[in-house]
Design a protein around this motif. Structure first.
Motif, PDB file in Angstrom:
ATOM      1  N   GLY A 193      49.397  57.996   7.600  1.00 23.15           N
ATOM      2  CA  GLY A 193      49.153  57.236   9.052  1.00 23.15           C
ATOM      3  C   GLY A 193      50.508  57.115   9.924  1.00 23.15           C
ATOM      4  N   ASP A 249      47.650  62.220   8.794  1.00 22.19           N
ATOM      5  CA  ASP A 249      47.144  61.139   9.792  1.00 22.19           C
ATOM      6  C   ASP A 249      46.110  61.905  10.610  1.00 22.19           C
ATOM      7  N   SER A 300      41.162  53.846  18.308  1.00 18.97           N
ATOM      8  CA  SER A 300      40.570  53.729  17.059  1.00 18.97           C
ATOM      9  C   SER A 300      39.078  53.291  17.042  1.00 18.97           C
ATOM     10  N   CYS A 313      44.083  53.876   6.876  1.00 21.66           N
ATOM     11  CA  CYS A 313      44.851  53.902   5.723  1.00 21.66           C
ATOM     12  C   CYS A 313      44.410  52.543   4.809  1.00 21.66           C
ATOM     13  N   THR A 336      47.519  51.227   9.307  1.00 20.87           N
ATOM     14  CA  THR A 336      46.362  51.487  10.283  1.00 20.87           C
ATOM     15  C   THR A 336      45.243  51.311   9.560  1.00 20.87           C
ATOM     16  N   LYS A 393      46.756  58.381  19.001  1.00 20.09           N
ATOM     17  CA  LYS A 393      47.364  57.091  19.080  1.00 20.09           C
ATOM     18  C   LYS A 393      48.555  57.326  20.228  1.00 20.09           C
TER      19      LYS A 393
END
Length: 319
Positions: free
Chosen positions: A11, A64, A117, A146, A143, A96
């Motif tokens: 992440g 990620d 997200s 995760c 996150t 992100k």
């Protein structure tokens, strides 16, 4: 199975847009003229930990979710240019990103774009399991994907660390990370009683050590029921940006821990790495190398020994 990776980072891959502001908090105005300018670069929490431990000579792999967009290309280029292995999972909402407002004293305010997200975001269990199986340690960013990977990681029995950042000690979102990790890092920023929160993490979870960073006030290390203060280390150059200092602290600590050092010395490594990070402009992603880290630690230890021999009071110091 033999290990191929010292630190698997899960992440925290993303892009920041850096905006230098005349002061924080920023007073309302119709407009501001920004110098030295506004710049977008790859580098969020997971990226910085991956960069930090890799620069210290640890074999590093980053996993990620990343979008098929320009921002994702920046993340991919960062890892490629620094020689860090990257396993990417498609992120439908896009890579992100955040905006960091940086004041003249190096303090920063981060604005995270939460629209990237989705509830369906997942790190594939098989990928997590396979990468963890060949890793000595996993550092888990807080996150959503995760969080869902934590049970799989615990099944693999790889040791875990996490950074709760500015947790207030009450938000339930952070608890699964806090209670699953063997090493827990957090900031004292939002804590009314840091020691109480640290002891609660140790009592309820698996943590062998809990570290709370306090900026210029140093940090606190809780291990084996004993709480000690970690004095701040004087940065080697003027402080220009605190962004990434906590990630650097965690990287330095992990370097010591994975090399079998005493936890107090690990904390000193973290303090030195964190101080160095504060001298790096926010538009760059430089991290301290192992030779610099070890040289500075040796210098601090020699100074402490000299002061002790001269009868100085060093009871509050770890070196």
């Amino acid at each position: 199975m033999s290990t191929e990776t010292d630190v698997l980072v899960l992440g925290g891959a993303g892009v920041d847009t850096i905006v230098h502001v005349p002061e924080l908090p920023l007073p309302y105005a119709d407009s501001y003229m920004i110098r030295p300018g506004i710049e977008t670069r790859a580098g969020q929490s997971g990226d910085f930990v991956a960069l930090g431990v890799s620069s210290l000579g640890l074999r590093t792999h980053h996993l990620d979710m990343i979008g098929e967009d320009h921002e994702g290309d920046l993340v991919r280029a960062l890892h490629r240019d620094r020689g860090i292995s990257l396993t990417e999972v498609p992120l439908p909402g896009g890579t992100k990103r955040a905006v960091n407002l940086v004041g003249p004293d190096g303090r920063r305010l981060s604005l995270y774009d939460d629209s990237r997200s989705q509830e369906s975001d997942r790190l594939p269990e098989a990928t997590v399991r396979d990468l963890a199986a060949v890793s000595r340690h996993a550092h888990v960013v807080i996150t959503y994907p995760c969080a869902l990977a934590l049970p799989v990681l615990r099944e693999t029995r790889v040791t875990l660390s996490t950074d709760l950042h500015d947790w207030d000690g009450a938000n339930p979102y952070h608890e699964p990370f806090a209670l699953a990790a063997d090493l827990v890092f957090l900031s004292t920023t939002a804590l009314d009683d840091p020691e109480r929160t640290m002891r609660d993490i140790a009592r309820r979870g698996r943590a062998r050590a809990v570290v709370a960073t306090a900026g210029a006030g140093g940090a606190y290390l809780l291990a084996d029921g004993e709480l000690v203060h970690v004095p701040a280390v004087t940065p080697p150059a003027p402080v220009v940006d605190s962004n990434g200092a906590g990630d650097a602290f965690a990287s330095g600590f992990l370097f010591g821990w994975l090399n079998g050092e005493d936890l107090r010395r690990c904390a000193l490594y973290g303090a030195v790495a964190g101080a160095y990070a504060c001298t790096v402009p926010s538009t760059r992603t430089d991290t301290i190398a192992s030779a610099e880290l070890l040289a500075e630690v040796a210098r601090l230890e020699a100074r402490s020994a000299s002061e002790t021999a001269a009868g100085a009071d060093t009871s509050g110091d770890l070196v």
